[in-house]
Design a protein around this motif. Sequence first.
Motif, PDB file in Angstrom:
ATOM      1  N   ASN A   1      27.423  59.431 100.692  1.00 50.60           N
ATOM      2  CA  ASN A   1      27.983  58.402 101.564  1.00 50.60           C
ATOM      3  C   ASN A   1      26.866  57.453 101.985  1.00 50.60           C
ATOM      4  O   ASN A   1      25.770  57.886 102.352  1.00 50.60           O
ATOM      5  CB  ASN A   1      28.618  59.026 102.808  1.00 50.60           C
ATOM      6  CG  ASN A   1      29.885  59.775 102.489  1.00 50.60           C
ATOM      7  OD1 ASN A   1      30.551  59.498 101.499  1.00 50.60           O
ATOM      8  ND2 ASN A   1      30.222  60.737 103.329  1.00 50.60           N
ATOM      9  N   ALA A   2      27.176  56.161 101.930  1.00 51.52           N
ATOM     10  CA  ALA A   2      26.119  55.165 102.121  1.00 51.52           C
ATOM     11  C   ALA A   2      26.723  53.825 102.494  1.00 51.52           C
ATOM     12  O   ALA A   2      27.943  53.657 102.556  1.00 51.52           O
ATOM     13  CB  ALA A   2      25.320  55.024 100.823  1.00 51.52           C
ATOM     14  N   THR A   3      25.847  52.873 102.725  1.00 50.12           N
ATOM     15  CA  THR A   3      26.255  51.473 102.788  1.00 50.12           C
ATOM     16  C   THR A   3      25.414  50.677 101.813  1.00 50.12           C
ATOM     17  O   THR A   3      24.215  50.927 101.659  1.00 50.12           O
ATOM     18  CB  THR A   3      26.126  50.869 104.199  1.00 50.12           C
ATOM     19  OG1 THR A   3      26.670  49.545 104.172  1.00 50.12           O
ATOM     20  CG2 THR A   3      24.694  50.806 104.686  1.00 50.12           C
TER      21      THR A   3
ATOM     22  N   GLN B   1      19.918  49.255 101.030  1.00 57.25           N
ATOM     23  CA  GLN B   1      20.880  50.243 100.565  1.00 57.25           C
ATOM     24  C   GLN B   1      20.548  51.541 101.306  1.00 57.25           C
ATOM     25  O   GLN B   1      19.413  52.038 101.200  1.00 57.25           O
ATOM     26  CB  GLN B   1      20.777  50.421  99.056  1.00 57.25           C
ATOM     27  CG  GLN B   1      20.756  49.094  98.282  1.00 57.25           C
ATOM     28  CD  GLN B   1      22.040  48.297  98.394  1.00 57.25           C
ATOM     29  OE1 GLN B   1      23.026  48.577  97.715  1.00 57.25           O
ATOM     30  NE2 GLN B   1      22.044  47.282  99.260  1.00 57.25           N
ATOM     31  N   VAL B   2      21.498  52.071 102.074  1.00 55.58           N
ATOM     32  CA  VAL B   2      21.170  53.117 103.043  1.00 55.58           C
ATOM     33  C   VAL B   2      22.089  54.329 102.886  1.00 55.58           C
ATOM     34  O   VAL B   2      23.314  54.215 103.008  1.00 55.58           O
ATOM     35  CB  VAL B   2      21.270  52.567 104.488  1.00 55.58           C
ATOM     36  CG1 VAL B   2      20.876  53.641 105.488  1.00 55.58           C
ATOM     37  CG2 VAL B   2      20.376  51.344 104.656  1.00 55.58           C
ATOM     38  N   ILE B   3      21.485  55.491 102.635  1.00 56.38           N
ATOM     39  CA  ILE B   3      22.213  56.762 102.595  1.00 56.38           C
ATOM     40  C   ILE B   3      22.407  57.234 104.032  1.00 56.38           C
ATOM     41  O   ILE B   3      21.448  57.313 104.809  1.00 56.38           O
ATOM     42  CB  ILE B   3      21.454  57.799 101.753  1.00 56.38           C
ATOM     43  CG1 ILE B   3      21.414  57.347 100.282  1.00 56.38           C
ATOM     44  CG2 ILE B   3      22.092  59.183 101.883  1.00 56.38           C
ATOM     45  CD1 ILE B   3      20.578  58.219  99.363  1.00 56.38           C
ATOM     46  N   GLN B   4      23.639  57.561 104.382  1.00 57.46           N
ATOM     47  CA  GLN B   4      23.972  57.854 105.777  1.00 57.46           C
ATOM     48  C   GLN B   4      23.255  59.092 106.309  1.00 57.46           C
ATOM     49  O   GLN B   4      22.677  59.063 107.392  1.00 57.46           O
ATOM     50  CB  GLN B   4      25.485  58.041 105.922  1.00 57.46           C
ATOM     51  CG  GLN B   4      25.923  58.366 107.348  1.00 57.46           C
ATOM     52  CD  GLN B   4      27.426  58.499 107.483  1.00 57.46           C
ATOM     53  OE1 GLN B   4      28.137  58.647 106.487  1.00 57.46           O
ATOM     54  NE2 GLN B   4      27.920  58.439 108.701  1.00 57.46           N
TER      55      GLN B   4
ATOM     56  N   LEU C   1      19.974  64.647 105.255  1.00 56.73           N
ATOM     57  CA  LEU C   1      19.931  65.786 104.327  1.00 56.73           C
ATOM     58  C   LEU C   1      20.286  65.334 102.916  1.00 56.73           C
ATOM     59  O   LEU C   1      19.656  65.768 101.932  1.00 56.73           O
ATOM     60  CB  LEU C   1      20.867  66.899 104.799  1.00 56.73           C
ATOM     61  CG  LEU C   1      20.521  67.518 106.156  1.00 56.73           C
ATOM     62  CD1 LEU C   1      21.552  68.575 106.546  1.00 56.73           C
ATOM     63  CD2 LEU C   1      19.114  68.121 106.141  1.00 56.73           C
ATOM     64  N   ASP C   2      21.282  64.467 102.796  1.00 60.17           N
ATOM     65  CA  ASP C   2      21.599  63.868 101.493  1.00 60.17           C
ATOM     66  C   ASP C   2      20.407  63.070 100.967  1.00 60.17           C
ATOM     67  O   ASP C   2      20.078  63.134  99.783  1.00 60.17           O
ATOM     68  CB  ASP C   2      22.812  62.938 101.601  1.00 60.17           C
ATOM     69  CG  ASP C   2      24.126  63.685 101.728  1.00 60.17           C
ATOM     70  OD1 ASP C   2      24.166  64.894 101.440  1.00 60.17           O
ATOM     71  OD2 ASP C   2      25.121  63.038 102.109  1.00 60.17           O
ATOM     72  N   PHE C   3      19.779  62.327 101.861  1.00 64.87           N
ATOM     73  CA  PHE C   3      18.627  61.526 101.450  1.00 64.87           C
ATOM     74  C   PHE C   3      17.497  62.415 100.937  1.00 64.87           C
ATOM     75  O   PHE C   3      16.810  62.074  99.963  1.00 64.87           O
ATOM     76  CB  PHE C   3      18.139  60.652 102.602  1.00 64.87           C
ATOM     77  CG  PHE C   3      16.949  59.817 102.240  1.00 64.87           C
ATOM     78  CD1 PHE C   3      17.094  58.681 101.449  1.00 64.87           C
ATOM     79  CD2 PHE C   3      15.669  60.173 102.666  1.00 64.87           C
ATOM     80  CE1 PHE C   3      15.995  57.912 101.089  1.00 64.87           C
ATOM     81  CE2 PHE C   3      14.572  59.403 102.316  1.00 64.87           C
ATOM     82  CZ  PHE C   3      14.734  58.275 101.528  1.00 64.87           C
ATOM     83  N   ASN C   4      17.292  63.564 101.571  1.00 69.46           N
ATOM     84  CA  ASN C   4      16.245  64.475 101.117  1.00 69.46           C
ATOM     85  C   ASN C   4      16.529  64.999  99.714  1.00 69.46           C
ATOM     86  O   ASN C   4      15.602  65.177  98.909  1.00 69.46           O
ATOM     87  CB  ASN C   4      16.086  65.634 102.103  1.00 69.46           C
ATOM     88  CG  ASN C   4      15.376  65.218 103.377  1.00 69.46           C
ATOM     89  OD1 ASN C   4      14.667  64.213 103.402  1.00 69.46           O
ATOM     90  ND2 ASN C   4      15.572  65.974 104.444  1.00 69.46           N
TER      91      ASN C   4
END
Length: 197
Positions: free
Chosen positions: A63-65, A161-164, A167-170
Amino acid sequence: MQITYEQLQQIYNRKGYNFFDRGSYNLNIFGIRSDNPLVDEFNDFIGLAYRDVSRNKIVHLFNATTKPGLYWLKQKTGSVNGTAILIPGQYKSCWTLGFHKGYQALTQKAIGVFNIWRDNDMDGDLDTSGQVFSDVTGLNLHTTSFKNDVEKVGAYSAGCQVIQDDLDFNIFLAVVIKSSMIYGSVFSYTLFELNDF
């Protein structure tokens, strides 16, 4: 949303984009912009497609924007010409492994690697047409906060571009680092629209 490696590869090929598949951890980093008109929501996706060391086909979606937050669309513009909105397309060698606000992330490699629209009317709606600019700087791929759960985009994206979720980003970053050890620290990005699928 679910998508297979094969489906994604077909979409890349149909649009004439390069799809990287020459070895393990040869990454395809992509975004999918939703057709949802609501701003300030994490209603897009950022994904990775690659083969692992056993040549298994892997697709991650987070999930991101892919759009700026309401703060930059209504209260403050990111530039005198307006806030950056990345135009869908493939951007080759646009990011390098670097640091965003003190933590590792993907950072813009040079001026001129991205095409953007600029939203300058501060009405809170996305203006996705008009003059195309390539003057953006600091258009990175990063996350929101390592301390708090973040529900709204807010000031976290002025075009980035940003991952919400951190933990997903890691997970995302761990794969990027593995790839960088094989292919180097420069990465391409492909931004799709939902109707491409």
